[in-house]
Scaffold this active site. Sequence first.
Site, PDB file in Angstrom:
ATOM      1  CB  THR A 397      -0.926  -0.009   1.235  1.00 29.98           C
ATOM      2  OG1 THR A 397      -1.696  -1.212   1.230  1.00 29.98           O
ATOM      3  CG2 THR A 397      -1.859   1.181   1.266  1.00 29.98           C
ATOM      4  CB  THR A 415      -3.712  -0.803  -1.406  1.00 29.07           C
ATOM      5  OG1 THR A 415      -3.094  -2.039  -1.014  1.00 29.07           O
ATOM      6  CG2 THR A 415      -5.207  -1.014  -1.540  1.00 29.07           C
ATOM      7  CG  ASP A 437      -7.711  -6.648   2.308  1.00 31.90           C
ATOM      8  OD1 ASP A 437      -6.778  -7.322   2.772  1.00 31.90           O
ATOM      9  OD2 ASP A 437      -7.559  -5.476   1.919  1.00 31.90           O
ATOM     10  CB  SER A 462      -6.747  -1.148   7.815  1.00 33.34           C
ATOM     11  OG  SER A 462      -7.166  -2.319   8.458  1.00 33.34           O
ATOM     12  N   GLY A 483       0.383  -0.031   5.419  1.00 37.60           N
ATOM     13  CA  GLY A 483       0.855  -1.076   6.322  1.00 37.60           C
ATOM     14  C   GLY A 483      -0.252  -1.932   6.883  1.00 37.60           C
TER      15      GLY A 483
END
Length: 578
Positions: A397, A415, A437, A462, A483
């Site tokens: 990302t 990302t 994800d 996230s 991250g």
Amino acid sequence: MSRSLTLGLLASLAPIALTLGGCAATTATAPSSVLAANQPAVFDAGMVSAADRRAADAGAEILRQGGTATDAAIATMLALNVVEPQSSGIGGGGFLLLADEQGHVESWDGRETAPKAATPSRFLDASGQPLPFRTAVIGGLSVGIPGNIAMAAKAHAAHGRLPWAQLFQPAIHLAREGFVLSPRGYASLARSADTGAHDPQARAIFYGVDGKPLPQGTTIRNPALASTLEMLAAKGPDGFYKGELAREIAAKVAAETPSDGKMTAADITAFTAKQRPGVCAQYRVYKICSMGPPSSGATTVLATLVQLENFDIGALGPDSPVAWHLIAESQRLAYADRELFLADPDFVTVPVKELLDPSYLHQRGALIAADRTMAKVTAGLPAPHLALGKGYEEHGTSHFVVIDRQGNAASWTSTVESAFGSGIMVGGFYLNNELTDFSFIPEKDGAKVANRVEGGKRPRSSMAPTLVYGPDGKLLLVVGAAGGATIPVQVIRALIGVLDWKLPVDKALALPVLFAPTDTINVEKGSRLEAMIPQLTALGHGSVRALEMPLKTNAVAVVDGRLVGAGDPRSEGVAVSQ
């Protein structure tokens, strides 16, 4: 759009000192403190902060040509695709926050979607058990419909000033003329060769005949990507989502998808980037806006902060084990809610209003004590029909921020999920593995998991692009991180550093990271937090470990009429003035 917010600076914040090595500043034409409330800020120059100087330079060049923050952000995203292919690009997606010169905040969703035929059992083996992560990643099973180009096109139509094709020129030049392979780029190619070298097209670009990455310092040329970008510059988003490229992507992904819902060209054509409601909350005297569902960025960042309002984190300071203990406890509460409730709002009702209700968050914060650890943490709202799932988070990302001369701001997290995504390359760019994800487990004990796979659904993320406004309603900070699941805590660390500990933006980004999504606390290996493990253990944390974490934050602050930007010292990131 949200209600109007005026851009400018927080006059009460101490000036951020200029430093070398990734921190840059530019001065406003007049101190923002003397600007009328409805008068937009005007700076001598705009600024871009990105994870690679070549990409930041590309965005700054677009600003010099008269482009808006939106124009520069698009150029930065495209250039990152060339010089940082392991992290982001047109084969992936992202989230974008925009604030115009009048202070209106917009939230854009370019998150990838699952093929229409995908089913909840996509990542289960024949016995009904979750696939090993790397097995799921490499190949077509993990690829979602890319969203970055669609989102860029909509944002440009709304807020661009320069012609669409002009924004592609810096990236085309880098791809065709070449760029020098950096130490971080080489390390990624070596560490993630299973995906980086999976596709013959990619091996020919980045690896030698011996199968090893080309040496650091090698000039890398990617003529296939240059041609793709030239085509998109000429044809616009239709060049990606309709026609030959869409058919090529679908065919290649389908050929590498062993089962469950092969991608089709119709899936790609049907993709739509969406404008979502902005998600904002008050933290002390600041208004903070971030990205709502399908990202968990806003709810996790804002919940963690607001739950801490009962404590004087500022007085404790960054060297206090008690401060980090409190931050860890608040994270545990926020992540418990995140794990249960956050998912694609087009498929699942996400109780964002309830999760961010100040009364609820203050009740949650009352569970935190300065001298002891909570024995058990669970979600705070009833959820009789939802179960906790099991999934993984993006690691490949990048985040970049822009503020232009007129005070327009852009905060974009982009990302391809893991490093080099799925490993599949089409047209010189890697395709994402974003579908990993999703929760691999679709249901538990008869209850459905909110973030289970469904056709056309966006996986939870996230990513947390963030804007901060001071008590005067003027822009103070634009920030975001890369991250995976650590993205919210990196942003939280930066916000507490600037807002509570009054640190310069570069020093705030250099603060260590503590990540506590469960009862186990992870502290950044080699940081001052590692030395605090005995004190954290004494406060009742049963499992505290030092861990290497993928950390990469970028930010630009507005301070005393100046733009001051920085890149994470752990990365190759920098801030560049136009």
